[in-house]
Scaffold this motif. Structure first.
Motif, PDB file in Angstrom:
ATOM      1  N   ILE A 711       0.830  -1.200   0.000  1.00 28.07           N
ATOM      2  CA  ILE A 711       0.000   0.000   0.000  1.00 28.07           C
ATOM      3  C   ILE A 711       0.869   1.257   0.000  1.00 28.07           C
ATOM      4  O   ILE A 711       0.600   2.219  -0.722  1.00 28.07           O
ATOM      5  N   ALA A 712       1.911   1.263   0.843  1.00 27.17           N
ATOM      6  CA  ALA A 712       2.796   2.422   0.903  1.00 27.17           C
ATOM      7  C   ALA A 712       3.487   2.658  -0.430  1.00 27.17           C
ATOM      8  O   ALA A 712       3.668   3.804  -0.860  1.00 27.17           O
ATOM      9  N   ARG A 713       3.850   1.582  -1.102  1.00 29.71           N
ATOM     10  CA  ARG A 713       4.492   1.711  -2.415  1.00 29.71           C
ATOM     11  C   ARG A 713       3.544   2.393  -3.398  1.00 29.71           C
ATOM     12  O   ARG A 713       3.946   3.276  -4.161  1.00 29.71           O
ATOM     13  N   ARG A 714       2.264   1.965  -3.372  1.00 32.15           N
ATOM     14  CA  ARG A 714       1.299   2.577  -4.287  1.00 32.15           C
ATOM     15  C   ARG A 714       1.096   4.059  -3.966  1.00 32.15           C
ATOM     16  O   ARG A 714       0.980   4.892  -4.873  1.00 32.15           O
ATOM     17  N   ASP A 715       1.041   4.371  -2.692  1.00 28.53           N
ATOM     18  CA  ASP A 715       0.915   5.782  -2.318  1.00 28.53           C
ATOM     19  C   ASP A 715       2.111   6.592  -2.809  1.00 28.53           C
ATOM     20  O   ASP A 715       1.968   7.715  -3.295  1.00 28.53           O
ATOM     21  N   LEU A 716       3.298   6.032  -2.646  1.00 30.17           N
ATOM     22  CA  LEU A 716       4.499   6.729  -3.094  1.00 30.17           C
ATOM     23  C   LEU A 716       4.505   6.921  -4.612  1.00 30.17           C
ATOM     24  O   LEU A 716       4.888   7.985  -5.115  1.00 30.17           O
ATOM     25  N   ILE A 717       4.086   5.895  -5.343  1.00 31.66           N
ATOM     26  CA  ILE A 717       4.068   6.002  -6.802  1.00 31.66           C
ATOM     27  C   ILE A 717       3.067   7.067  -7.238  1.00 31.66           C
ATOM     28  O   ILE A 717       3.355   7.907  -8.105  1.00 31.66           O
ATOM     29  N   ASP A 718       1.878   7.054  -6.629  1.00 37.17           N
ATOM     30  CA  ASP A 718       0.866   8.045  -6.991  1.00 37.17           C
ATOM     31  C   ASP A 718       1.365   9.456  -6.672  1.00 37.17           C
ATOM     32  O   ASP A 718       1.201  10.373  -7.476  1.00 37.17           O
ATOM     33  N   ARG A 719       1.932   9.606  -5.482  1.00 35.40           N
ATOM     34  CA  ARG A 719       2.450  10.918  -5.095  1.00 35.40           C
ATOM     35  C   ARG A 719       3.595  11.339  -6.020  1.00 35.40           C
ATOM     36  O   ARG A 719       3.700  12.511  -6.420  1.00 35.40           O
ATOM     37  N   GLY A 720       4.463  10.402  -6.354  1.00 38.02           N
ATOM     38  CA  GLY A 720       5.576  10.711  -7.241  1.00 38.02           C
ATOM     39  C   GLY A 720       5.115  11.153  -8.612  1.00 38.02           C
ATOM     40  O   GLY A 720       5.648  12.111  -9.186  1.00 38.02           O
ATOM     41  N   ILE A 721       4.111  10.468  -9.170  1.00 37.06           N
ATOM     42  CA  ILE A 721       3.598  10.853 -10.489  1.00 37.06           C
ATOM     43  C   ILE A 721       2.935  12.227 -10.413  1.00 37.06           C
ATOM     44  O   ILE A 721       3.071  13.053 -11.331  1.00 37.06           O
ATOM     45  N   GLN A 722       2.239  12.482  -9.326  1.00 37.49           N
ATOM     46  CA  GLN A 722       1.626  13.789  -9.143  1.00 37.49           C
ATOM     47  C   GLN A 722       2.689  14.889  -9.118  1.00 37.49           C
ATOM     48  O   GLN A 722       2.577  15.906  -9.813  1.00 37.49           O
ATOM     49  N   MET A 723       3.742  14.689  -8.326  1.00 32.13           N
ATOM     50  CA  MET A 723       4.813  15.682  -8.246  1.00 32.13           C
ATOM     51  C   MET A 723       5.558  15.801  -9.571  1.00 32.13           C
ATOM     52  O   MET A 723       5.947  16.895  -9.989  1.00 32.13           O
ATOM     53  N   LYS A 748      14.555  14.533 -16.191  1.00 34.55           N
ATOM     54  CA  LYS A 748      14.409  13.492 -17.211  1.00 34.55           C
ATOM     55  C   LYS A 748      14.525  12.095 -16.607  1.00 34.55           C
ATOM     56  O   LYS A 748      15.397  11.842 -15.794  1.00 34.55           O
ATOM     57  N   GLY A 749      13.662  11.210 -17.014  1.00 32.24           N
ATOM     58  CA  GLY A 749      13.734   9.816 -16.616  1.00 32.24           C
ATOM     59  C   GLY A 749      12.938   9.467 -15.387  1.00 32.24           C
ATOM     60  O   GLY A 749      12.622   8.292 -15.159  1.00 32.24           O
ATOM     61  N   ILE A 750      12.590  10.433 -14.575  1.00 35.39           N
ATOM     62  CA  ILE A 750      11.855  10.130 -13.342  1.00 35.39           C
ATOM     63  C   ILE A 750      10.464   9.608 -13.676  1.00 35.39           C
ATOM     64  O   ILE A 750       9.984   8.635 -13.078  1.00 35.39           O
ATOM     65  N   ASP A 751       9.800  10.225 -14.654  1.00 36.71           N
ATOM     66  CA  ASP A 751       8.468   9.773 -15.059  1.00 36.71           C
ATOM     67  C   ASP A 751       8.479   8.316 -15.503  1.00 36.71           C
ATOM     68  O   ASP A 751       7.651   7.505 -15.069  1.00 36.71           O
ATOM     69  N   ASP A 752       9.419   7.999 -16.393  1.00 35.53           N
ATOM     70  CA  ASP A 752       9.462   6.646 -16.954  1.00 35.53           C
ATOM     71  C   ASP A 752       9.679   5.608 -15.864  1.00 35.53           C
ATOM     72  O   ASP A 752       9.058   4.537 -15.876  1.00 35.53           O
ATOM     73  N   ARG A 753      10.542   5.896 -14.906  1.00 39.92           N
ATOM     74  CA  ARG A 753      10.818   4.938 -13.835  1.00 39.92           C
ATOM     75  C   ARG A 753       9.624   4.787 -12.891  1.00 39.92           C
ATOM     76  O   ARG A 753       9.327   3.693 -12.421  1.00 39.92           O
ATOM     77  N   ARG A 758       4.685   1.560 -11.509  1.00 34.59           N
ATOM     78  CA  ARG A 758       3.231   1.448 -11.550  1.00 34.59           C
ATOM     79  C   ARG A 758       2.804   0.207 -12.338  1.00 34.59           C
ATOM     80  O   ARG A 758       1.873  -0.503 -11.946  1.00 34.59           O
ATOM     81  N   LYS A 759       3.507  -0.063 -13.425  1.00 34.38           N
ATOM     82  CA  LYS A 759       3.166  -1.234 -14.245  1.00 34.38           C
ATOM     83  C   LYS A 759       3.387  -2.521 -13.453  1.00 34.38           C
ATOM     84  O   LYS A 759       2.566  -3.452 -13.522  1.00 34.38           O
ATOM     85  N   GLU A 760       4.488  -2.577 -12.671  1.00 33.14           N
ATOM     86  CA  GLU A 760       4.717  -3.750 -11.813  1.00 33.14           C
ATOM     87  C   GLU A 760       3.610  -3.879 -10.775  1.00 33.14           C
ATOM     88  O   GLU A 760       3.132  -4.976 -10.489  1.00 33.14           O
ATOM     89  N   ASP A 761       3.185  -2.739 -10.230  1.00 35.43           N
ATOM     90  CA  ASP A 761       2.154  -2.756  -9.198  1.00 35.43           C
ATOM     91  C   ASP A 761       0.809  -3.214  -9.749  1.00 35.43           C
ATOM     92  O   ASP A 761       0.064  -3.928  -9.076  1.00 35.43           O
ATOM     93  N   ASN A 762       0.495  -2.797 -10.963  1.00 30.19           N
ATOM     94  CA  ASN A 762      -0.800  -3.158 -11.539  1.00 30.19           C
ATOM     95  C   ASN A 762      -0.916  -4.650 -11.800  1.00 30.19           C
ATOM     96  O   ASN A 762      -2.025  -5.177 -11.931  1.00 30.19           O
ATOM     97  N   ALA A 763       0.210  -5.337 -11.864  1.00 29.92           N
ATOM     98  CA  ALA A 763       0.184  -6.783 -12.119  1.00 29.92           C
ATOM     99  C   ALA A 763      -0.039  -7.590 -10.850  1.00 29.92           C
ATOM    100  O   ALA A 763      -0.130  -8.819 -10.896  1.00 29.92           O
ATOM    101  N   VAL A 764      -0.127  -6.929  -9.702  1.00 28.69           N
ATOM    102  CA  VAL A 764      -0.269  -7.618  -8.416  1.00 28.69           C
ATOM    103  C   VAL A 764      -1.649  -7.335  -7.846  1.00 28.69           C
ATOM    104  O   VAL A 764      -2.092  -6.179  -7.801  1.00 28.69           O
TER     105      VAL A 764
END
Length: 896
Positions: A711-723, A748-753, A758-764
């Motif tokens: 859950i924390a990972r998903r929150d971090l990813i969402d927050r990171g994409i927002q920022m 550069k590159g932060i979005d892609d990573r 997120r793609k790894e997370d969506n598979a779980v």
């Protein structure tokens, strides 16, 4: 003699009553009228005690000397304590922020060291915080010391008592020992005339039975003089302090004149007193003693109290245009202050109010003072046509053209100074939310200066230079709108450059501003030309304190650090790192450590160069060396401190290996809440990279250390994409053109990573890993991972959440990630909803176009690093030009 003493006593009672009645008047406030009333009352006791020279009794002889000596000591102690109180208020960090100078660099003078010792001793004995005094001449942060010092009534009484204790103790001993007491004694004297007639007569007088009485009397006089000397010493403030204080506070000249007058009286009457002992004339001795003793409170009451009542004579401000009201300060030789207009006094009072934290009273005083120069509109006068309407048009801050035409040069300068103080007061009162109000005041000041005919008569227009500097910062911070090509900012700095050539330290500041502007748009050759001219003129020891005093931050030192970014644009990484080393070894050691904001603006581009060029360990050591944990308490850059330390610990290239996960829960909570006000972010973008990029990268590095599905990972990813989405909006225009080259490269590159995570997370499937009833918990074992107290996810955002934000002028002080109404004053055209996802998906690529500032503004030396970019801006500022349009080339080589 009784009648004369009665007249003096009635005069002192009248003076006391006047001060007591008018103690709430603003013009007397800095005179500290309550303590002046105590001072007058002490003098009244001394005058009343003089009656005991005329009417001799046993009790009167016992209490006469103690009453006189103690009351005189109290008078001196009150003057000294008032000066100590003002000096303590001035020693707070707000008063000294950014202030350093040649005097501090050379060390304080001997008199100043003694004065500081006296202040420290009184503060320590009275129970006041004196840490600001001991750290005042040192660099560094003031730690946990309160920003504003308050001296309450009890502490003042302690200070007064401390200065009177030697006298009180001595007089208690005299009254307690019969051998030292003065008693009623009959003095018999014989007078012979021509050796045929001898007459004998007797008179009563107060006399001690021991010869040690002279030693006691001498020490009593010394203990009276001591508080007055301390009072004079405490009023000998450094010149830099006195220039910022209302004249009513400075009593050094008044004490000096009073002491000289008392010395004249004593020297004149001392021979007479000596003769009375030879010729046995107690009556004459009593008369002379009354003259000396009653003269001391009379003289000090005149210089310390009565003169201050002159401020009550002008209940209103001087008439507009009255040049005589604004003449320079002068002293006519007798201690009476003349030529100090009440408008100038109001300016000093406003400065003092603001510096001691009385912000609301500052604003009230400034508004009242500004209204004096404004013409009251008469109702029912019919319609104003033609020239009348033009005259009534408001120029700015409520001033009409008619008002401005009546002003003199000195009055115009006072108005501009009051607008500057008002802007600072609004910032102290409302924080970041006051940036739009402050910007409006700065623009109004420029409009008033341009429209007022008296501006052409000003011999020194340097008061405008800090206003230009503030407007430039607010343009960069998005508080004031401008076109994407930042032409308004260039015009402002060009005007600043042309007008500042009369003073070298203002000139080097304007050259640095132009150099940074050209470097930011990619015209590195021009940037280095202006920078080289600045370095040839810049004298750190002489200019740095002056720049700090006038601009609050030594931006010239920051320009040295920012110049390292220009080498990166030219592809010269080695030279960029060498420039960072030069700043670390030559600039930072002599930099004023109290200027925390300026220090962080130097650190920011250095980290940008080192971290992104394989020097992460060097960047971390550098940051740890030049910052302390106390910086985390700073109101502006404090929120960046812990995230920066964490980023340098967990980012790519860190040689220390894996990040320790023991404190990961606390770090995750911190980063999910981490953000900075938009103006802070927009200013740091110009120094190399965005705070939003920093937040997004922190989310990335923490998230990749957690297992997919957490859950924390998903929150971090969402927050990171927002920022990350916000960072891209800041770095580019609405058309997708690059606006900040170095900040874009850093992101550069932060979005892609993040999207890959997120793609790894969506598979779980979360339900496979977690029990649905215990969905709140995470594998890290912490409870606060984006969940509010009611169990809802407070920090969870959908993928396109950031695209819903439309940044407007209304919320400059807020972080746009936390309120849809927040954001900077820069207007961005948001992408449509259908394109928001694709735009966010491609932000890590390098296919965006660089926003060209015009072919003539782009240096050839930087063309190889940006040759793939093209495009021209089409949008223009909605704010209107506040500087004269100028397209002429500026050649710094011709600078005198």
């Amino acid at each position: 003699m009784s009648i004369i003493l009665g007249i003096l006593a009635i005069g002192q009672i009248g003076l006391f009553t006047t001060f007591y009645i008018n103690q709430s008047k603003r013009v007397l406030e800095f005179a500290q009228p309550m303590y002046v009333c105590m001072f007058i009352a002490s003098g009244l006791i001394t005058t009343a005690a003089c009656y005991l020279y005329l009417y001799i009794t046993n009790v009167g002889c016992i209490v006469r000397e103690p009453l006189i000596f103690i009351s005189l000591s109290v008078m001196g102690a009150i003057i000294a304590s008032r000066a100590w109180r003002i000096s303590m208020l001035m020693s707070n960090p707000l008063m000294n922020a950014g202030r350093s100078g040649g005097e501090e660099s050379r060390g304080p003078s001997r008199v100043e060291r003694i004065r500081q010792f006296v202040m420290t001793a009184i503060s320590a004995l009275s129970g006041c915080d004196y840490s600001g005094l001991t750290r005042r001449n040192r660099g560094g942060h003031s730690g946990g010391r309160p920003l504003r010092v308050q001296i309450n009534f009890m502490q003042m009484m302690k200070a007064i008592l401390i200065l009177c204790i030697p006298q009180i103790c001595l007089q208690v001993v005299v009254m307690g020992l019969p051998v030292l007491r003065y008693t009623k004694t009959l003095s018999v004297a014989s007078v012979s005339y021509y050796e045929t007639f001898t007459g004998t007569f007797g008179q009563y007088q107060c006399q001690s039975s021991t010869s040690a009485s002279w030693a006691v009397y001498t020490f009593s006089v010394i203990f009276v003089i001591l508080p007055f000397i301390c009072a004079y010493l405490l009023n000998l403030r450094p010149k830099v302090e006195m220039e910022k204080l209302p004249q009513i506070i400075d009593e050094s000249l008044k004490i000096k004149f009073a002491l000289l007058t008392v010395v004249r009286i004593v020297l004149t009457n001392a021979p007479i007193i000596g003769l009375t002992y030879y010729y046995q004339c107690p009556a004459i001795r009593a008369y002379v003693a009354i003259v000396v003793v009653a003269g001391i409170p009379t003289i000090f009451n005149y210089y310390i109290a009565y003169i201050k009542l002159g401020a009550l004579k002008n209940k209103k401000m001087p008439q507009v245009g009255g040049a005589s009201s604004f003449s320079a300060y002068s002293d006519n030789g007798d201690g009476n202050v003349t030529g100090r207009g009440s408008a100038a006094y109001a300016v000093k009072m406003a400065e003092m109010y603001s510096k001691i934290g009385r912000t609301e009273e500052t604003l009230e005083l400034i508004d009242e003072t500004l209204d004096v120069w404004k013409t009251e509109e008469k109702s029912g006068g019919g319609f104003a046509l033609g020239e009348q309407r033009r005259q009534r048009e408001t120029v700015g801050a409520g001033f009409t053209k008619q008002d401005l035409e009546k002003l003199g040069a000195e009055e115009l300068e006072m108005i501009l100074q009051l607008l500057i103080i008002k802007g600072d007061a609004l910032m102290k009162l409302h924080g970041f939310a006051a940036f739009p109000l402050s910007a409006e005041l700065n623009i109004n000041a420029m409009r008033i200066f341009e429209a007022c005919p008296a501006s052409k008569k000003m011999k020194d227009i340097s008061i405008m230079f800090p206003i230009y500097n503030r407007v430039g910062i607010q343009l960069k911070g998005g508080v004031i709108n401008q076109d994407d090509s930042c032409n308004l900012e260039r015009d402002l700095y060009s005007r600043f450059y042309y007008e500042s050539q009369v003073q070298s330290f203002h000139l080097v500041r304007s050259l640095g501003a132009l150099a940074e502007w050209y470097g930011r748009i990619g015209s590195t050759d021009k940037a280095f030309r202006y920078f080289d001219t600045m370095t040839r003129l810049y004298m750190p020891n002489e200019h740095a304190p002056l720049i700090n005093e006038h601009y609050a931050v030594n931006r010239c030192a920051i320009t040295y650090a920012v110049s390292a970014l220009w080498y990166l644009q030219k592809g010269q990484t080695k030279q960029a790192i060498q420039r960072c080393d030069q700043v670390i070894n030559e600039i930072l050691p002599s930099y004023d450590k109290k200027d925390v904001i300026g220090l962080y603006h130097i650190i920011w581009p250095i980290i940008r160069v080192l971290k992104w060029n394989g020097e992460v360990e060097k960047a971390r050591k550098f940051y740890d060396e030049w910052t302390t944990d106390a910086i985390g308490d700073h109101f502006a850059v404090g929120p960046l401190h812990k995230p920066m330390k964490l980023l340098l610990k967990i980012c790519d290239g860190n040689p220390d290996g894996d990040y320790e996960t023991d404190d990961m829960g606390e770090d995750i909570d911190m980063i999910l809440e981490f953000d900075a006000p938009d103006m802070t972010d927009l200013n740091f973008i110009t120094d190399g990279w965005s705070v939003k990029s920093m937040a997004a990268e922190l989310c990335l590095h923490l998230a990749r250390r957690l297992e997919p599905g957490n859950i924390a990972r998903r929150d971090l990813i969402d927050r990171g994409i927002q920022m990350s989405t916000m960072a891209n909006e800041r770095n580019t225009t609405a058309e997708g053109l690059i606006k900040h080259i170095m900040a874009h490269e850093a992101h550069k590159g932060i979005d892609d990573r993040l999207l890959a995570l997120r793609k790894e997370d969506n598979a779980v499937d979360v339900s496979v890993i977690y029990n649905k009833e215990d969905l709140h918990a995470s594998l890290t074992g912490v409870s606060a991972l984006g969940l509010t107290t009611n169990g809802t996810k407070g920090n969870y955002t959908s993928f396109d959440f950031a695209s819903k934000f439309k940044v407007s002028v209304g919320g400059v002080g807020k972080s746009s990630s936390k309120s849809s109404a927040g954001g900077s004053g820069v207007r961005f055209s948001s992408r449509n909803s259908s394109g928001s996802s694709s735009a966010a998906m491609s932000t890590g690529s390098t296919t965006k176009k660089f926003f060209s500032m015009g072919s003539k503004d782009v240096s050839k030396s930087s063309s190889h690093s940006i040759k793939r970019y093209s495009g021209v801006a089409s949008r223009h500022s909605s704010c209107g030009s506040i500087a004269e349009e100028s397209t002429a080339e500026i050649t710094p080589e011709t600078t005198p």
